[in-house]
Design a protein around this motif. Structure first.
Motif, PDB file in Angstrom:
ATOM      1  N   PHE A   1      -7.596   9.784  -7.013  1.00 42.78           N
ATOM      2  CA  PHE A   1      -6.800   8.965  -6.097  1.00 42.78           C
ATOM      3  C   PHE A   1      -6.110   9.850  -5.062  1.00 42.78           C
ATOM      4  N   VAL A   2      -5.510  10.941  -5.522  1.00 41.25           N
ATOM      5  CA  VAL A   2      -4.787  11.837  -4.618  1.00 41.25           C
ATOM      6  C   VAL A   2      -5.764  12.588  -3.720  1.00 41.25           C
ATOM      7  N   THR A   3      -6.845  13.098  -4.301  1.00 40.48           N
ATOM      8  CA  THR A   3      -7.824  13.861  -3.522  1.00 40.48           C
ATOM      9  C   THR A   3      -8.424  13.019  -2.402  1.00 40.48           C
ATOM     10  N   MET A   4      -8.648  11.724  -2.678  1.00 41.38           N
ATOM     11  CA  MET A   4      -9.241  10.838  -1.679  1.00 41.38           C
ATOM     12  C   MET A   4      -8.226  10.336  -0.651  1.00 41.38           C
ATOM     13  N   GLY A   5      -6.969  10.744  -0.799  1.00 45.29           N
ATOM     14  CA  GLY A   5      -5.954  10.359   0.183  1.00 45.29           C
ATOM     15  C   GLY A   5      -5.230   9.068  -0.119  1.00 45.29           C
TER      16      GLY A   5
ATOM     17  N   SER B   1       0.837  -1.204   0.000  1.00 46.25           N
ATOM     18  CA  SER B   1       0.000   0.000   0.000  1.00 46.25           C
ATOM     19  C   SER B   1       0.872   1.253   0.000  1.00 46.25           C
ATOM     20  N   ARG B   2       1.951   1.256   0.776  1.00 48.84           N
ATOM     21  CA  ARG B   2       2.871   2.391   0.784  1.00 48.84           C
ATOM     22  C   ARG B   2       3.620   2.495  -0.542  1.00 48.84           C
ATOM     23  N   GLN B   3       4.039   1.370  -1.098  1.00 48.32           N
ATOM     24  CA  GLN B   3       4.729   1.380  -2.385  1.00 48.32           C
ATOM     25  C   GLN B   3       3.854   2.027  -3.461  1.00 48.32           C
ATOM     26  N   ARG B   4       2.592   1.646  -3.491  1.00 44.86           N
ATOM     27  CA  ARG B   4       1.686   2.196  -4.503  1.00 44.86           C
ATOM     28  C   ARG B   4       1.445   3.690  -4.280  1.00 44.86           C
ATOM     29  N   ASN B   5       1.282   4.093  -3.029  1.00 42.43           N
ATOM     30  CA  ASN B   5       1.052   5.509  -2.747  1.00 42.43           C
ATOM     31  C   ASN B   5       2.240   6.373  -3.156  1.00 42.43           C
ATOM     32  N   LEU B   6       3.444   5.936  -2.829  1.00 40.92           N
ATOM     33  CA  LEU B   6       4.623   6.719  -3.177  1.00 40.92           C
ATOM     34  C   LEU B   6       4.821   6.772  -4.683  1.00 40.92           C
ATOM     35  N   ALA B   7       4.553   5.666  -5.364  1.00 39.99           N
ATOM     36  CA  ALA B   7       4.643   5.679  -6.823  1.00 39.99           C
ATOM     37  C   ALA B   7       3.597   6.613  -7.423  1.00 39.99           C
TER      38      ALA B   7
ATOM     39  N   LEU C   1      -3.648   6.347 -13.139  1.00 37.07           N
ATOM     40  CA  LEU C   1      -2.763   5.379 -12.493  1.00 37.07           C
ATOM     41  C   LEU C   1      -3.295   3.985 -12.761  1.00 37.07           C
ATOM     42  N   TYR C   2      -2.487   3.150 -13.396  1.00 38.27           N
ATOM     43  CA  TYR C   2      -2.917   1.775 -13.678  1.00 38.27           C
ATOM     44  C   TYR C   2      -2.066   0.840 -12.833  1.00 38.27           C
TER      45      TYR C   2
ATOM     46  N   ALA D   1       2.436   9.286  -6.102  1.00 38.53           N
ATOM     47  CA  ALA D   1       2.881  10.666  -5.885  1.00 38.53           C
ATOM     48  C   ALA D   1       3.909  11.097  -6.924  1.00 38.53           C
ATOM     49  N   GLU D   2       4.691  10.143  -7.441  1.00 41.31           N
ATOM     50  CA  GLU D   2       5.709  10.451  -8.450  1.00 41.31           C
ATOM     51  C   GLU D   2       5.175  10.351  -9.874  1.00 41.31           C
TER      52      GLU D   2
END
Length: 330
Positions: free
Chosen positions: A151-155, A47-53, A62-63, A55-56
């Motif tokens: 995705f970003v807006t929803m956190g 979950s953290r890996q996907r979030n950081l990716a 995002l697929y 953000a970049e």
């Protein structure tokens, strides 16, 4: 046009893990090279890996794929057609079991795609019907696309969860009135777990993830509790002296036998029947045990310390062809 959107394909993998999805992407993606990029996120917390990716990411969509998700030609174009509708926030398709898998793995695929095994989530594992509005029950993170802005807006994904991080986010997106869509033709191929022991661990984990999601987001459906109630019934059965107490177990056995026969017949794989008779109760009992464990002893209540390290590699950048190596994005 089906190639106007820009995509960021995100693939999490364990440190030094093999990303089988990459070679298939190299072979199958026929989307314009300047319109998509590929990020690989190495770490131990998906979950953290996907979030950081995310953000970049520089793509509009995002697929998310898993490291073993094998895509088909035209999958980005097909996703782009759905996103042409501005009300659609998320698009996904099923994860299908390859015909080259072993008998055991193909039996797992049959069980997951059946009403008894997969239940309301069975369309995650079979290509059935036509493209349609849906809920989190039909969507799976190994083959799932989000508008980046939403995705970003929803956190993003709740990093306390793994698995079920996508289910919690999809519920929030749906509650916000945004559209989720399932397309059975937007499929990937993924091998099932190779051994019964790995299958046990998988479904204990799935159940635990749903239990932890329930602790965070509240009760979604009484259906989530049924495998745990079945497990409790079996544990209490020796203490019930009267013979009618066996009736639910007899009914379950009959349903499992019929489901095994029907599933094997549907795939013309009758040699899978003995495995199916083992897999159905194993699936329910492991899931039920995991659900109770996640509900009573969630891992996020015990976690502490520094966030897990994640290393990002931009394997392919927007506007560039495939290359063997790109500088790390982070």
């Amino acid at each position: 046009m089906d190639d106007s959107l820009t995509f960021t394909i995100i693939i999490p993998v364990k440190p030094a893990g093999v990303v089988r999805a990459l070679e298939r992407l190299r072979q199958s993606v026929d989307y314009p090279a300047e319109r998509f990029e590929v990020l690989v996120a190495e770490g131990r917390k998906p979950s953290r890996q996907r979030n950081l990716a995310a953000a970049e990411a520089t793509g509009e969509v995002l697929y998310f794929l898993d490291d073993d998700s094998l895509t088909e030609p035209g999958f980005l174009q097909r996703a782009a057609r759905h996103f042409a509708d501005p009300s659609v926030a998320v698009v996904g398709g099923p994860s299908l079991t390859p015909g080259t898998n072993t008998l055991f793995q193909r039996a797992v695929g049959i069980a997951l795609a059946s009403p008894l095994g997969g239940g309301g989530a069975r369309n995650r594992y079979r290509a059935a019907g036509t493209a349609r509005a849906t809920s989190e029950r039909e969507l799976i993170l190994c083959n799932l696309a989000f508008r980046k802005e939403i995705f970003v807006t929803m956190g993003g994904l709740d990093e306390r969860l793994y698995p079920n991080e996508e289910n919690e986010l999809l519920d929030r997106i749906a509650q916000a009135g945004l559209g989720l869509r399932h397309d059975p033709e937007l499929a990937v191929q993924r091998s099932q777990r190779p051994t019964l022991r790995a299958f046990f661990r998988q479904f204990c984990g799935y159940g635990r993830g749903r239990g932890e999601q329930t602790r965070i987001a509240g009760v979604r459906s009484v259906v989530d509790f049924l495998p745990t109630l079945f497990l409790a019934y079996l544990l209490l059965l020796p203490l019930l002296p009267w013979w009618p107490a066996l009736l639910p177990l007899c009914i379950y056995g009959a349903v499992a036998a019929v489901s095994s026969l029907a599933g094997a017949a549907g795939k013309r794989l009758f040699s899978a029947i003995p495995w199916l008779m083992v897999l159905y109760p194993s699936l329910h009992l492991c899931y039920g045990f995991g659900f109770a464990k996640g509900l009573l002893f969630p891992r996020f209540a015990q976690q502490g310390g520094a966030p897990a390290d994640v290393s990002l590699r931009r394997v392919k950048a927007l506007g560039f062809p495939w290359a063997e190596h790109f500088p790390e994005a982070r």
